[in-house]
Design an enzyme around this catalytic site. Structure first.
Site, PDB file in Angstrom:
ATOM      1  N   GLU A  49       0.878  -1.163   0.000  1.00  0.00           N
ATOM      2  CA  GLU A  49       0.000   0.000   0.000  1.00  0.00           C
ATOM      3  C   GLU A  49       0.920   1.218   0.000  1.00  0.00           C
ATOM      4  OE1 GLU A  49      -4.135   0.803   2.046  1.00  0.00           O
ATOM      5  OE2 GLU A  49      -2.510   1.352   3.413  1.00  0.00           O
ATOM      6  N   ASP A  60      -3.475  11.155   8.121  1.00  0.00           N
ATOM      7  CA  ASP A  60      -2.162  10.770   8.603  1.00  0.00           C
ATOM      8  C   ASP A  60      -1.776  11.492   9.881  1.00  0.00           C
ATOM      9  OD1 ASP A  60      -1.735   9.010   6.509  1.00  0.00           O
ATOM     10  OD2 ASP A  60      -0.991  10.591   5.195  1.00  0.00           O
TER      11      ASP A  60
END
Length: 269
Positions: A49, A60
């Site tokens: 990924e 994130d």
């Protein structure tokens, strides 16, 4: 069958789960990033990924934000990322490759051009982190046109209608978020209802389920599989290894190899 479909069929036959590492491409630079990916694959990664560096990544945490900044500070762009993917695909024709990125990157210059480049370089699946499944049709149609599988996140608070829509639209794999919040190897708690979510996804005939967010130890991989997931994704823990070994590529690759090997071993019953 797609590469992801083939992977999960092969793992099921061996009674294994999938271990899928996440890294940001071109972190800390192009050549070192490619060596990192070679090391991930050599030590047991079942699929990749990959993230493209972006200035404002929504999901994130600080570790992956720093990885984005390192790549951007090095001058690496979407073009460099696609160049890297083509290089990975040339060396590893069978490894499934999924992208995890923000919608802004898909629209530059257009969705059609983006998914065409994905197909040309060897991407198998794309997860657009900031596109909810309710707004997905536009993206899934553009992806399907170029043979790219669309992946969606199943959040811990998903209701039955959302679960059924995710199961209908997701191809390749389903990204099950362990908990609310942003990515982090520090916060390793998971939602209490994961077993119910997994059961509901399976009843709805979802694509194989990969659990992500906070996966940093082999015990957590085993726990994900015990809950009924088909594998686990680890990102922040891997990017932390990169971050703390920026001064030594040899040490970085050695530490990374050990981590991936242990995590992959945990997928084997």
């Amino acid at each position: 069958m797609s590469r992801f479909d083939t992977l999960f069929a092969n793992l099921k036959a061996k009674n294994e789960g999938a271990f899928v590492p996440f890294v940001t491409l071109c972190d800390p630079d192009f050549d070192r990033s490619f060596e990192i990916i070679e090391t991930l694959i050599a030590n047991g990664a079942d699929a990749l990924e990959l993230g493209f560096p972006f200035s404002d990544p929504l999901l994130d945490g600080s570790v992956i934000q720093a990885a984005n900044k390192r790549a951007l500070d090095g001058g690496y762009s979407t073009d460099a990322c696609f160049e890297m993917i083509a290089k990975i695909r040339s060396k590893y024709p069978e490894i499934p490759i999924g992208l995890l990125l923000c919608a802004n990157l898909v629209f530059v210059p257009t969705q059609d051009v983006f998914f065409k480049r994905c197909a040309e370089t060897g991407v198998d699946a794309v997860l657009i982190a900031d596109v909810p499944v309710l707004a997905a049709e536009e993206f899934t149609q553009a992806a399907k046109k170029h043979g790219i599988q669309s992946v969606f996140i199943c959040p811990p608070n998903a209701d039955q209608a959302t679960i059924e829509r995710i199961a209908r639209l997701t191809e390749g794999y389903t990204y099950l978020v362990s908990r609310a919040g942003v990515t982090s190897a520090e916060n390793q708690a998971h939602a209490k209802n994961l077993d119910n979510l997994i059961e509901s996804l399976k009843r709805s005939n979802s694509a194989p389920i990969l659990q992500g967010f906070g996966i940093a130890k082999p015990e957590q991989v085993k726990e994900a599989l015990a809950l009924g997931c088909d594998g686990a994704i680890s990102g922040s823990a891997i990017v932390k290894i990169i971050e703390r070994n920026l001064d030594s590529q040899t040490q970085l690759l050695s530490e990374l190899a050990k981590f991936v090997s242990v995590m992959k071993t945990a997928t084997k019953s």
